[in-house]
Design a protein around this motif. Structure first.
Motif, mmCIF file in Angstrom:
data_model
loop_
_atom_site.group_PDB
_atom_site.id
_atom_site.type_symbol
_atom_site.label_atom_id
_atom_site.label_comp_id
_atom_site.label_asym_id
_atom_site.label_seq_id
_atom_site.Cartn_x
_atom_site.Cartn_y
_atom_site.Cartn_z
ATOM 1 N N THR A 150 0.825 -1.217 0.000
ATOM 2 C CA THR A 150 0.000 0.000 0.000
ATOM 3 C C THR A 150 0.857 1.264 0.000
ATOM 4 O O THR A 150 0.381 2.331 -0.400
ATOM 5 C CB THR A 150 -0.933 0.018 1.222
ATOM 6 N N PRO A 184 -4.913 -3.541 5.803
ATOM 7 C CA PRO A 184 -5.339 -2.284 5.161
ATOM 8 C C PRO A 184 -6.786 -2.390 4.670
ATOM 9 O O PRO A 184 -7.293 -3.480 4.412
ATOM 10 C CB PRO A 184 -4.374 -2.151 3.986
ATOM 11 N N VAL A 186 -9.282 -1.435 1.588
ATOM 12 C CA VAL A 186 -9.038 -1.217 0.166
ATOM 13 C C VAL A 186 -10.350 -1.091 -0.590
ATOM 14 O O VAL A 186 -11.335 -1.768 -0.280
ATOM 15 C CB VAL A 186 -8.179 -2.369 -0.425
ATOM 16 N N ALA A 233 -6.120 2.540 -0.869
ATOM 17 C CA ALA A 233 -6.104 1.824 0.403
ATOM 18 C C ALA A 233 -5.650 2.748 1.514
ATOM 19 O O ALA A 233 -4.910 3.718 1.291
ATOM 20 C CB ALA A 233 -5.189 0.611 0.312
#
Length: 249
Positions: A150, A184, A186, A233
């Motif tokens: 990311t 994360p 996304v 993200a």
């Protein structure tokens, strides 16, 4: 000596004309040439052709439901081409079939624009290098899908791109989506000509799945349309972004 009365002759001519007319009705029209003008059928008339076995090969006219239809069949009666009123939609569609009756090409009655069959693939190509682990050798290179750190995403980033001649009103994309490292969040987006046609969130471990159908009716008939898959993200880690297929349908 009295001469035959003209009225007798007239009666015989009238009788002969009636008999000739009856013969014509029984025999039918064996052949005809129209040099100018044309043939017009009105009030739900129809044209029908049968083969020597009485199997209907061609029919143009009203269906039992009252819709105007076309039917063309092979020797023996298997379908070649027909129009049909789809049960759940207002419009008709036409269909071209193979020898088994399977539809190999048809237009869309649901949308009224573009094709329904066959589905056509959109070739998409990666615009990133897949993530390589350098800080934790214990993870290894064990993933069988492409992913990206990311930290390499600059806001919303184009990860896949291609071009399409849009012949269908819908698109579906299949791939591997979600988290590959850490947690994360996304969001993926599918875009045609930089316009979003669909988006999806997969805030869980990487998993395969289809996304869509998304409407692309407004692009039907356009050529060289740019098609992209983007990702954005938040949070550290890595996300899967592996396109497996993308179909106009």
């Amino acid at each position: 000596m009295q001469v035959n009365q003209p009225s007798n002759l007239i009666d015989r001519v009238i009788k002969l004309e009636r008999e000739l007319s009856a013969v014509r009705k029984k025999v039918g029209l064996s052949s005809a040439i129209i040099s100018r003008g044309g043939l017009t059928l009105v009030d739900d008339s129809y044209i029908k052709m049968t083969d020597s076995d009485g199997v209907q090969i061609l029919y143009i006219g009203p269906s039992p439901a009252g819709d105007q239809i076309i039917r063309i069949r092979r020797e023996g009666g298997a379908p070649v081409l027909y129009t049909y009123k789809a049960p759940n939609f207002d419009g008709q569609f036409w269909a071209l079939t193979d020898g088994t009756g399977r539809i190999i090409m048809s237009d869309s009655a649901e949308v009224g624009a573009g094709l329904a069959r066959p589905w056509l693939p959109i070739a998409l190509y990666p615009k990133f290098t897949t993530h390589t682990y350098t800080t934790d050798p214990g993870l290894g290179e064990t993933f069988d899908y492409m992913d990206i750190d990311t930290a390499r995403l600059s806001g919303e980033t184009v990860l896949w791109e291609g071009r399409a001649s849009v012949s269908h009103p819908w698109v579906t994309i299949e791939g591997v989506w979600g988290r590959s490292v850490a947690t994360p969040n996304v969001t993926y987006r599918l875009k045609f000509a930089n316009t979003e046609v669909g988006s999806w969130n997969v805030n869980s471990g990487a998993t395969g799945g289809r996304q869509g159908r998304f409407s692309v009716k407004d692009f039907v008939g356009q050529d060289w349309v740019k098609v992209t898959v983007t990702a954005s993200a938040s949070g550290a880690g890595a996300i899967a972004c592996q396109v497996l297929s993308c179909y106009l349908q």
